[in-house]
Design a protein around this motif. Structure first.
Motif, PDB file in Angstrom:
ATOM      1  N   ARG A  29      -3.432   2.478  -8.805  1.00 29.29           N
ATOM      2  CA  ARG A  29      -3.959   1.247  -8.185  1.00 29.29           C
ATOM      3  C   ARG A  29      -5.434   1.413  -7.908  1.00 29.29           C
ATOM      4  O   ARG A  29      -6.222   0.527  -8.195  1.00 29.29           O
TER       5      ARG A  29
ATOM      6  N   LEU B 162       1.516   5.313  -8.144  1.00 28.74           N
ATOM      7  CA  LEU B 162       0.997   3.959  -7.927  1.00 28.74           C
ATOM      8  C   LEU B 162      -0.304   3.991  -7.133  1.00 28.74           C
ATOM      9  O   LEU B 162      -1.261   3.285  -7.471  1.00 28.74           O
TER      10      LEU B 162
ATOM     11  N   ASP C 203       4.494  -3.739  -9.747  1.00 30.63           N
ATOM     12  CA  ASP C 203       3.906  -3.499  -8.436  1.00 30.63           C
ATOM     13  C   ASP C 203       3.152  -4.737  -7.957  1.00 30.63           C
ATOM     14  O   ASP C 203       3.264  -5.135  -6.803  1.00 30.63           O
ATOM     15  N   ARG C 204       2.390  -5.359  -8.838  1.00 35.92           N
ATOM     16  CA  ARG C 204       1.661  -6.587  -8.474  1.00 35.92           C
ATOM     17  C   ARG C 204       2.608  -7.719  -8.098  1.00 35.92           C
ATOM     18  O   ARG C 204       2.250  -8.589  -7.311  1.00 35.92           O
TER      19      ARG C 204
ATOM     20  N   ASN D 219       5.447   6.430  -5.782  1.00 33.37           N
ATOM     21  CA  ASN D 219       4.467   5.927  -4.821  1.00 33.37           C
ATOM     22  C   ASN D 219       3.121   6.627  -4.948  1.00 33.37           C
ATOM     23  O   ASN D 219       2.068   5.980  -4.882  1.00 33.37           O
TER      24      ASN D 219
ATOM     25  N   LEU E 249      11.285   0.196  -8.280  1.00 32.72           N
ATOM     26  CA  LEU E 249      10.734   0.757  -9.520  1.00 32.72           C
ATOM     27  C   LEU E 249      11.537   1.979  -9.959  1.00 32.72           C
ATOM     28  O   LEU E 249      11.761   2.182 -11.158  1.00 32.72           O
TER      29      LEU E 249
ATOM     30  N   CYS F 128       7.265  -5.390  -6.220  1.00 39.67           N
ATOM     31  CA  CYS F 128       8.391  -4.453  -6.252  1.00 39.67           C
ATOM     32  C   CYS F 128       8.055  -3.196  -5.447  1.00 39.67           C
ATOM     33  O   CYS F 128       6.926  -2.697  -5.489  1.00 39.67           O
ATOM     34  N   SER F 129       9.044  -2.684  -4.747  1.00 38.89           N
ATOM     35  CA  SER F 129       8.860  -1.459  -3.961  1.00 38.89           C
ATOM     36  C   SER F 129       9.052  -0.232  -4.854  1.00 38.89           C
ATOM     37  O   SER F 129       9.535  -0.338  -5.992  1.00 38.89           O
ATOM     38  N   GLY F 130       8.705   0.924  -4.307  1.00 38.20           N
ATOM     39  CA  GLY F 130       8.909   2.176  -5.035  1.00 38.20           C
ATOM     40  C   GLY F 130      10.374   2.412  -5.366  1.00 38.20           C
ATOM     41  O   GLY F 130      10.707   2.898  -6.449  1.00 38.20           O
TER      42      GLY F 130
END
Length: 85
Positions: free
Chosen positions: A78, A74, A44-45, A71, A53, A48-50
């Motif tokens: 996050r 995340l 994610d950092r 999502n 992933l 990369c999009s959902g």
């Protein structure tokens, strides 16, 4: 002759409802995605999009998860990750 007590019945029904709403245990709240927390947060950092992933989990980990679930996971993690540091 009239043995119907609405207050007593309502209280009994409310108590039964409260008993059914037991708090979930840790294992019930735990997500399957928690096992891949480090990898998912790193990807994610890196931007990369959902959907990306979701593809990675399906190909590398043989795990089928909806994109919306990823999502939500995340977003939750996050926030926790950012509040730690």
């Amino acid at each position: 002759m009239n043995d119907f007590d609405a207050q007593a019945i309502a209280a009994q029904l409310k108590a039964q409802s409260a008993a059914r709403r037991k708090p979930r245990t840790y294992n019930q709240r735990r997500s399957v995605l928690d096992e891949y927390k480090y990898e998912l947060l790193q990807l994610d950092r890196e931007g990369c999009s959902g959907t990306q992933l979701q593809t990675w989990l399906a190909e590398k980990k043989q795990l089928r998860v909806e994109r919306s679930t990823i999502n939500r996971w995340l977003h939750r993690n996050r926030v926790q990750d950012n509040s730690d540091g």
